[in-house]
Write a protein that holds these residues in place. Sequence first.
Motif, PDB file in Angstrom:
ATOM      1  N   TYR A 166      -1.504  -3.107   3.383  1.00  0.00           N
ATOM      2  CA  TYR A 166      -1.664  -3.293   4.839  1.00  0.00           C
ATOM      3  C   TYR A 166      -2.486  -4.561   5.089  1.00  0.00           C
ATOM      4  O   TYR A 166      -2.153  -5.384   5.932  1.00  0.00           O
ATOM      5  CB  TYR A 166      -2.404  -2.095   5.453  1.00  0.00           C
ATOM      6  CG  TYR A 166      -1.521  -1.028   6.078  1.00  0.00           C
ATOM      7  CD1 TYR A 166      -1.058  -1.165   7.387  1.00  0.00           C
ATOM      8  CD2 TYR A 166      -1.170   0.124   5.380  1.00  0.00           C
ATOM      9  CE1 TYR A 166      -0.283  -0.186   7.982  1.00  0.00           C
ATOM     10  CE2 TYR A 166      -0.381   1.115   5.961  1.00  0.00           C
ATOM     11  CZ  TYR A 166       0.063   0.949   7.267  1.00  0.00           C
ATOM     12  OH  TYR A 166       0.833   1.905   7.854  1.00  0.00           O
ATOM     13  N   ALA A 170      -1.123  -7.993   6.737  1.00  0.00           N
ATOM     14  CA  ALA A 170      -1.784  -8.402   7.990  1.00  0.00           C
ATOM     15  C   ALA A 170      -2.234  -9.848   7.895  1.00  0.00           C
ATOM     16  O   ALA A 170      -2.037 -10.642   8.823  1.00  0.00           O
ATOM     17  CB  ALA A 170      -2.977  -7.490   8.267  1.00  0.00           C
ATOM     18  N   LEU A 175      -2.967 -11.745  11.128  1.00  0.00           N
ATOM     19  CA  LEU A 175      -3.853 -10.760  11.772  1.00  0.00           C
ATOM     20  C   LEU A 175      -5.129 -10.676  10.945  1.00  0.00           C
ATOM     21  O   LEU A 175      -5.111 -10.898   9.742  1.00  0.00           O
ATOM     22  CB  LEU A 175      -3.175  -9.390  11.813  1.00  0.00           C
ATOM     23  CG  LEU A 175      -1.759  -9.349  12.402  1.00  0.00           C
ATOM     24  CD1 LEU A 175      -1.072  -8.038  12.066  1.00  0.00           C
ATOM     25  CD2 LEU A 175      -1.832  -9.534  13.911  1.00  0.00           C
ATOM     26  N   GLY A 179      -6.693  -4.874   8.107  1.00  0.00           N
ATOM     27  CA  GLY A 179      -5.279  -5.046   8.423  1.00  0.00           C
ATOM     28  C   GLY A 179      -4.619  -3.800   8.986  1.00  0.00           C
ATOM     29  O   GLY A 179      -3.753  -3.886   9.864  1.00  0.00           O
ATOM     30  N   ASN A 182      -4.644  -3.228  12.782  1.00  0.00           N
ATOM     31  CA  ASN A 182      -3.921  -4.322  13.441  1.00  0.00           C
ATOM     32  C   ASN A 182      -2.407  -4.171  13.282  1.00  0.00           C
ATOM     33  O   ASN A 182      -1.649  -4.370  14.229  1.00  0.00           O
ATOM     34  CB  ASN A 182      -4.388  -5.671  12.889  1.00  0.00           C
ATOM     35  CG  ASN A 182      -5.803  -5.983  13.340  1.00  0.00           C
ATOM     36  OD1 ASN A 182      -6.231  -5.538  14.407  1.00  0.00           O
ATOM     37  ND2 ASN A 182      -6.553  -6.701  12.528  1.00  0.00           N
ATOM     38  N   ILE A 183      -1.973  -3.804  12.088  1.00  0.00           N
ATOM     39  CA  ILE A 183      -0.535  -3.576  11.864  1.00  0.00           C
ATOM     40  C   ILE A 183      -0.078  -2.366  12.678  1.00  0.00           C
ATOM     41  O   ILE A 183       0.991  -2.368  13.285  1.00  0.00           O
ATOM     42  CB  ILE A 183      -0.250  -3.328  10.366  1.00  0.00           C
ATOM     43  CG1 ILE A 183      -0.598  -4.592   9.584  1.00  0.00           C
ATOM     44  CG2 ILE A 183       1.187  -2.853  10.136  1.00  0.00           C
ATOM     45  CD1 ILE A 183       0.446  -5.171   8.723  1.00  0.00           C
ATOM     46  N   SER A 232       6.148  -5.011  11.236  1.00  0.00           N
ATOM     47  CA  SER A 232       5.080  -4.017  11.093  1.00  0.00           C
ATOM     48  C   SER A 232       5.633  -2.599  11.154  1.00  0.00           C
ATOM     49  O   SER A 232       5.279  -1.744  10.333  1.00  0.00           O
ATOM     50  CB  SER A 232       4.032  -4.192  12.195  1.00  0.00           C
ATOM     51  OG  SER A 232       3.484  -5.480  12.131  1.00  0.00           O
TER      52      SER A 232
END
Length: 330
Positions: A166, A170, A175, A179, A182-183, A232
């Motif tokens: 992740y 990210a 991002l 992560g 945010n994902i 995502s």
Amino acid sequence: MIVLGIDTSFDDTAVAIVENGKKILASTLVSQIKTHDLYGGVVPEVASRKHLEAINIVIQKTFDDINMDMHSVDGIAVTNRPGLMGALIVGVTVAKTLSFCLKKPLIGVHHGEAHIYANFLSDIPMKFPQICLIISGRHTTLVYMSNVLEYEVLGSTLDDAVGEVYDKIARYLGLGLPGGPNIERLAIKGNPKAVKLPRPLLVKGNFNFSFSGLKTAVIGVALNDVRREDISASFQQSVIDVLLGKTFDVARIKETKTINLSGGVAANDAIKTAFEREGKEKGIQVIYPPNHLCTDNAAMVASLGYYRLVNGQHSDLFLEPFANATINNS
Ligand code: KG4
Ligand code: ZN
């Protein structure tokens, strides 16, 4: 019985005081994430230094919050494995010092194992056996737990941990850290069927995980002009299919009626919802901690320490930190 828990295994300086393995009396956490985010990932040397700066203040604050004298604790539990070596050394050294000065037993605990006990920090009675799925930035482990402190590790990741993937994806998508959340936020606005992605090692009877191929596939897709939301959502769906498929397969084979989810990735709503839905269909209870106890904390360390202590298990002042370690019964 009151146990002090200390965790400095990664990028959080965490201290907690827990009564009888269940009741959190005080809990403090200082996160280093903003500092590490500047570098795009956790820098081990920086982590050690930050722990060193914070640990004494965090311990004092935790006791001050409840006006408790340090001598009131019955034991000191500390994560001594696995983790970043320099970071672990800080917590272990402080815990040994407290143990020596206060003349209280020291208990070295496994961080991944401690995640399981985040589910024990409540008054809900625990039923056994349980299938435990620990999903975090460093662990992707399936464990058969026949009782408190009794485990059989059934499978773990062969490469990257799910949370690590992740975080890496990210970063690739631009991002920040962490992560996972945010994902998850982007995935809500995406189509989980938009991109065809592999379901690594999703074959019956195989309880190991491998997420690095999925990471490469996702990064490959990101090179094409696909919406980040769709990437995502599709990535998250693949993760859900793999985690769900393997965990419920084990529960069926082991005839287990409780699934215990833990670790930072268990804070993910889409994952929790998918497990709950499948659990309802199959008559299996799915338990998971509140979000702040999914991610790293020291209350789970104190809870596990309590069970070890009442079981007559404790460490001596020669306790060593280990960067790598599997979950076992001692
Ligand atoms: O348990 P944890 O705090 O630390 C470790 O033991 O590694 O887990 C941190 C990991 C990070 O990789 C973070 O991105 C992930 O948990 N995470 C999530 C979510 N919240 C945290 N992953 C997916 N969805 C989330 N909501
Ligand atoms: Zn953790």
